[in-house]
Motif scaffolding. Sequence first.
Motif, PDB file in Angstrom:
ATOM      1  N   GLU A 212      -0.198   4.286  -0.196  1.00 21.98           N
ATOM      2  CA  GLU A 212       0.186   2.908   0.106  1.00 21.98           C
ATOM      3  C   GLU A 212      -0.871   1.922  -0.370  1.00 21.98           C
ATOM      4  O   GLU A 212      -2.069   2.173  -0.238  1.00 21.98           O
ATOM      5  N   ARG A 236       8.284  -6.732   2.771  1.00 27.05           N
ATOM      6  CA  ARG A 236       8.766  -5.382   2.490  1.00 27.05           C
ATOM      7  C   ARG A 236      10.286  -5.275   2.621  1.00 27.05           C
ATOM      8  O   ARG A 236      10.895  -4.342   2.104  1.00 27.05           O
ATOM      9  N   ASP A 239      11.702  -6.080  -1.670  1.00 21.61           N
ATOM     10  CA  ASP A 239      10.588  -5.913  -2.589  1.00 21.61           C
ATOM     11  C   ASP A 239      11.004  -6.109  -4.046  1.00 21.61           C
ATOM     12  O   ASP A 239      10.292  -5.716  -4.967  1.00 21.61           O
TER      13      ASP A 239
END
Length: 378
Positions: A212, A236, A239
């Motif tokens: 990540e 998020r 995206d």
Amino acid sequence: MMLKYLLMVPLLFSAQCFAAEKVLLATYYPEGPWYYPGDRGKGINAVLANKLTGMSHGRYQFESLLVPRKRLELLLETDQLLIAVPWVHPRFFNDLERTRYLWTGPLMEDTSLIVSPMSAPLEYNGPESLRGKRFAAPAGHQFPDLQSLIASKDIVRVEVPHVGNALRMMLAERQLDFAVVDKSTLTALKSDPLIDQSRLHLAKRPRTATYERSVLVPARSPALHAFLKQAVAELRVDDGWIDLAMLSPVIKLCYAAQAARDAPAPADVRRWLATLAEMGAQTGAGFDAVALPWPSCLAALQSGKMAGAIGVAYSKELAPYLVYPEVDGAADVERRLDSPVKPPFLVFGKRFYAQNGKEVRAIWHAIPKVNRSRVPNR
């Protein structure tokens, strides 16, 4: 005069009280997709800065800036500075326990790859499989898993300004065996004309598992961290903006010149260019559109010299050469460019689409939203 000054004092005080706090959004990656030194407004870091500034509703003003790694580590210890470092993992800053810094959730996922020339393909089976090899990497990039072999000179490291330089040197057969390249960077370099990725071999086993990329915030800034943690969670949800920002800083488009039989009206061209400009402002994907005789525009699309074309009506004759937005096997009329008569499409050449299909679909996905947000120029 004194009365005028006294009347101004409350206004000045109010402006100072409500002035946005400046936040340095620092990256030490000196190349795409993260940062383009020749144009600070381009790159995914600049796009993120603009998005965060808007999401803060006047509380913060984020400024994208390139900072060398060593200086960045000093700035992180500067008490008077509001700073955040996106696109990083705790491993990059020796903070796997997440106790030195505050961390948001992930902005995106990435993978570190071992890339070698197709003429001398290299498979990766752990650091020992690289013993006796030479590789190039930018200064400031750290490889803890390879460091002991580098220190003993069992792996020779050559420093270069950018990852792109490493790939170009390798393809030029300058005695380099491999390069360490993140998947995101390799995606951004697809449009580099000096890097023919068909001549590159990607080891079947990646150097790292998927990891990540988050935002690092110094522990002294809990309020900034709280804002960024929430903002990243919201980003998020959609995206697609990352896909667009990953593209080359300039996507080259063409349209039929005015001398052409089916050339668009000047007012339509201006409207489409305004749509592209707004899409660029929202996503960070830059567009450069030029007028060409239509046969020349079509030839450039087929050769890959141009990515796409604007103002193209759907045609069965053109379909074998161009890629239109589709839904259920038919042209998707919801993805047409705004026009008062026979709205046309933004289309792409098949060569560009083959390399950037996900990003192209993100561009098409943004068109209806931009069309709705613009005041019709009728």
